[in-house]
Each structure stands twice: as structure tokens, then as C-alpha cells.
Enzyme design. Sequence first.
Site, PDB file in Angstrom:
ATOM      1  CG  ASP A   1      43.663  22.920  25.942  1.00 12.04           C
ATOM      2  OD1 ASP A   1      42.700  22.205  26.235  1.00 12.04           O
ATOM      3  OD2 ASP A   1      43.604  24.172  25.961  1.00 12.04           O
TER       4      ASP A   1
ATOM      5  CG  HIS B   1      40.371  26.158  26.261  1.00 11.32           C
ATOM      6  ND1 HIS B   1      41.104  25.110  26.765  1.00 11.32           N
ATOM      7  CD2 HIS B   1      39.395  26.379  27.157  1.00 11.32           C
ATOM      8  CE1 HIS B   1      40.598  24.736  27.927  1.00 11.32           C
ATOM      9  NE2 HIS B   1      39.550  25.490  28.192  1.00 11.32           N
TER      10      HIS B   1
HETATM   11  P1  NAI Z   1      34.291  30.598  39.223  1.00 11.80           P
HETATM   12  O1  NAI Z   1      32.854  30.636  38.884  1.00 11.80           O
HETATM   13  O2  NAI Z   1      34.767  29.892  40.446  1.00 11.80           O
HETATM   14  O3  NAI Z   1      34.858  32.088  39.325  1.00 11.80           O
HETATM   15  C1  NAI Z   1      34.585  33.052  38.372  1.00 11.80           C
HETATM   16  C2  NAI Z   1      34.524  34.384  39.097  1.00 11.80           C
HETATM   17  O4  NAI Z   1      34.404  35.401  38.107  1.00 11.80           O
HETATM   18  C3  NAI Z   1      33.327  34.512  40.030  1.00 11.80           C
HETATM   19  O5  NAI Z   1      33.781  34.884  41.319  1.00 11.80           O
HETATM   20  C4  NAI Z   1      32.485  35.618  39.373  1.00 11.80           C
HETATM   21  O6  NAI Z   1      31.841  36.447  40.327  1.00 11.80           O
HETATM   22  C5  NAI Z   1      33.539  36.381  38.603  1.00 11.80           C
HETATM   23  N1  NAI Z   1      33.017  37.153  37.479  1.00 11.80           N
HETATM   24  C6  NAI Z   1      32.017  36.849  36.628  1.00 11.80           C
HETATM   25  N2  NAI Z   1      31.812  37.828  35.753  1.00 11.80           N
HETATM   26  C7  NAI Z   1      32.730  38.789  36.030  1.00 11.80           C
HETATM   27  C8  NAI Z   1      33.003  40.050  35.472  1.00 11.80           C
HETATM   28  N3  NAI Z   1      32.288  40.532  34.462  1.00 11.80           N
HETATM   29  N4  NAI Z   1      33.997  40.774  36.012  1.00 11.80           N
HETATM   30  C9  NAI Z   1      34.719  40.294  37.036  1.00 11.80           C
HETATM   31  N5  NAI Z   1      34.477  39.117  37.630  1.00 11.80           N
HETATM   32  C10 NAI Z   1      33.505  38.362  37.121  1.00 11.80           C
HETATM   33  O7  NAI Z   1      35.008  30.022  37.928  1.00 11.80           O
HETATM   34  P2  NAI Z   1      36.503  29.475  37.757  1.00 11.80           P
HETATM   35  O8  NAI Z   1      36.506  28.023  38.047  1.00 11.80           O
HETATM   36  O9  NAI Z   1      37.426  30.356  38.485  1.00 11.80           O
HETATM   37  O10 NAI Z   1      36.695  29.625  36.184  1.00 11.80           O
HETATM   38  C11 NAI Z   1      36.741  30.907  35.580  1.00 11.80           C
HETATM   39  C12 NAI Z   1      36.663  30.764  34.069  1.00 11.80           C
HETATM   40  O11 NAI Z   1      37.801  30.080  33.560  1.00 11.80           O
HETATM   41  C13 NAI Z   1      35.448  29.990  33.558  1.00 11.80           C
HETATM   42  O12 NAI Z   1      34.935  30.682  32.425  1.00 11.80           O
HETATM   43  C14 NAI Z   1      36.049  28.667  33.125  1.00 11.80           C
HETATM   44  O13 NAI Z   1      35.270  28.047  32.115  1.00 11.80           O
HETATM   45  C15 NAI Z   1      37.381  29.115  32.599  1.00 11.80           C
HETATM   46  N6  NAI Z   1      38.402  28.088  32.465  1.00 11.80           N
HETATM   47  C16 NAI Z   1      39.260  28.176  31.376  1.00 11.80           C
HETATM   48  C17 NAI Z   1      40.272  27.284  31.187  1.00 11.80           C
HETATM   49  C18 NAI Z   1      41.183  27.392  30.005  1.00 11.80           C
HETATM   50  O14 NAI Z   1      42.008  26.484  29.820  1.00 11.80           O
HETATM   51  N7  NAI Z   1      41.131  28.412  29.165  1.00 11.80           N
HETATM   52  C19 NAI Z   1      40.477  26.176  32.136  1.00 11.80           C
HETATM   53  C20 NAI Z   1      39.575  26.179  33.258  1.00 11.80           C
HETATM   54  C21 NAI Z   1      38.564  27.109  33.403  1.00 11.80           C
END
Ligand code: NAI
Length: 327
Positions: free
Chosen positions: A161, A189
Site C-alpha cells: 500500500d 491492509h
Molecule cells: P496463491 O493461492 O497463489 O498461493 C498461496 C499458497 O499458499 C498456495 O500454494 C497454498 O497451497 C498455500 N497455503 C495455503 N494454506 C497454507 C498453509 N496453511 N501452510 C502453507 N501453505 C499454505 O496466493 P498468492 O497470490 O501467492 O497470495 C498469498 C496470500 O497473500 C493471499 O492470502 C493474498 O490475499 C495475500 N496478499 C497479501 C498482500 C498484502 O499486501 N498484504 C498483497 C497480495 C496478496
Amino acid sequence: SKKPVRVAVTGAAGQIGYALLFRIASGEMLGKDQPVILQLLEIPDEKAQKALKGVIMELEDCAFPLLAGVIPTGDPLVAFKDADYALLVGARPRGPGMERADLLAANAQIFTAQGKALDQVASRKVKVLVVGNPANTNAYIAMKSAPSLPRKNFTAMLRLDHNRAASQIAAKTGTAVGDIEKLTVWGNHSPTMYADYRFATVGGKSVKDLINDQVWNADTFLPTVGKRGAAIIEARGLSSAASAANAAIDHMRDWALGSNGKWVTMGIPSDGQYGIPKDVIFGFPVTTENGEYKLVEGLEIDKFSQERIDKTLKELQDEQAGVAHLL
Ligand code: NAI
């Protein structure tokens, strides 16, 4: 040469993981002289573990001189063992028909378990960054689940952000993004975050004076930054990943290596400053030095800012109340 440090990353086979691991292994996060051991957590599910193996094959094929080891696992106790840094990226996304309360509950379960595992096996100095959404509340849950670790070790990512806000301001003022100082983002966030350029400068000049347009601030700037994540999903068909990974690198690098006096935004547990109740993980302006962050205190909060801060705080307190019975 330096002794390797252990960097745990969860959700390592996900989109952000794919944009993040290679940069950590190349030295962009902790410095070009710091070897790292990556401890990569994915859900134990066969498909996720197989995808993780594929990512590791590519890490090997990069032949990064700083990559001193890779440990793939489905067990948080292995992933967090002696971890010096932990980037908690994996989270439960909102599925079809899932209510907000279901989402909070699913993530409460993940971050309670991961907080406990960190408490049991991580370095006592572990620096934790929660990226997985809802990031602030997930960081709060992990912190509350790790009573033997210092509270200050738990942070949430507001840096995306912050970087989005800096980029919008640079475009508006026709200046270089790297010259913008003293910008911050208060709160959650989420679209309620309050990006605040009242104190910001560029080339020594006041950003507020240069822009001099409160209508642009309220009606264009804040909604643009607040809804940027949705705009990227709309355009790309996928959520922001490279910019999120970049923000995670920025957050950890500045925390570990210092911000050289520059303000950066981190979600940190409040000690009551600015009227934010203790323990709420809130986006604040900080400076970082010697591996510690320090809150920028004593800033004036005007009426408009107070209203925005109250709104984002209320949302965080509602989220906290929603998980209170699960902790
Ligand atoms: P994604 O769905 O591509 O990858 C997430 C991965 O985490 C998947 O491979 C899944 O198997 C794994 N996963 C789920 N539960 C798990 C657990 N308990 N232990 C270990 N691995 C686990 O999602 P992406 O795009 O990589 O995003 C990840 C997170 O980051 C989402 O929650 C998204 O909303 C968040 N995010 C946060 C931002 C921020 O500014 N704080 C910005 C962009 C995304």
C-alpha cells in the site's frame, strides 16, 4: 564469509512464492553477502508438494551462490525450526459462497497453528512478516499464539500500500518515486487503509503543498490506492504477485538492514500510540535501524485523518472480535 541464516516461507508454491523465493536467494532481501537456507512450507497435499518440488528444481537451476540449502516440508515445525526470518504468505483464500466469518475462521486456524509452531521452534529473534490475508489479523493471531516470543517480532505487510501510494504521488507531482520521503499508510491492509501524504516531501518540498487538492486526495488518491488490488485482479485476471513479493522484500530488507532514516510503513503491534489499543496490528510510520523498527511518534492528526484512522481501526477491531473465541 557470513554464516547462513534460515528464512522460512509459507505458501511457497503459490504465485507470490514464485515471485519471492528467487529474489531472496539472489540476496536482494538480506544482502549480497548473506547466505540463506530456505525452509519452504506448503500444505501436505500431494499436488502442492509436487509443485513445490518444481519450484525447488528451478531454484537449483539458478545456481545462486548465496543459496546454502533448501528444505521443503508440509510441517510447520520443520519449516520454522531455528528460523531467523519467517514470511507467512500462504493463507486460505475466499472460496465461492464463503462468508467473511468462514474466511476469518479458516485463517485463524492456520495462523494459530503457525504461531504455536514459531513459538516452539523458531529463533527467539525471529522476524515474522505476515502477507497472507487478512494480513493484520493473521499477524495478530500468530502473535497471540506465540506467547514466548516478543510481541514486536510480529508484523503485517502494509508496504505494498505504501509503495502504491508513493507511485501515485510521483505520477501526480511529476517527480521520481525514489525521492518521496515521509509517506505513511495507517491501519489495515484493506481498502480502509489511510495513505497519508501530509508529512511527505519530495526533493525537500511538501507533497501536500505541491498537490494542494484535498478533493483529489479524498476522491481520487485514496480510492485508487485502496482499490488497487481489485483493479489488478480485474486487469490481469490474477491478484498482484510480483508487486506483493517486491513489497515483502522491501519490508524485510529495511527491517533487517535499516531504512537509513527513511520512513517506511509496517503493520506492527501497537503499544497504545495514536490512540490505537495495545496489540492491534496497525500500519504505522516507522524508521528502522540495527534490526529494530521505531515508531515515528508525535505526528499531528487532523480531523480528516482521525476519521480515516477511526474507520480502519474499527474494521480491525471487528476482525479481532470475529476471531476472539478461536484464540
Ligand atoms: P496463491 O493461492 O497463489 O498461493 C498461496 C499458497 O499458499 C498456495 O500454494 C497454498 O497451497 C498455500 N497455503 C495455503 N494454506 C497454507 C498453509 N496453511 N501452510 C502453507 N501453505 C499454505 O496466493 P498468492 O497470490 O501467492 O497470495 C498469498 C496470500 O497473500 C493471499 O492470502 C493474498 O490475499 C495475500 N496478499 C497479501 C498482500 C498484502 O499486501 N498484504 C498483497 C497480495 C496478496
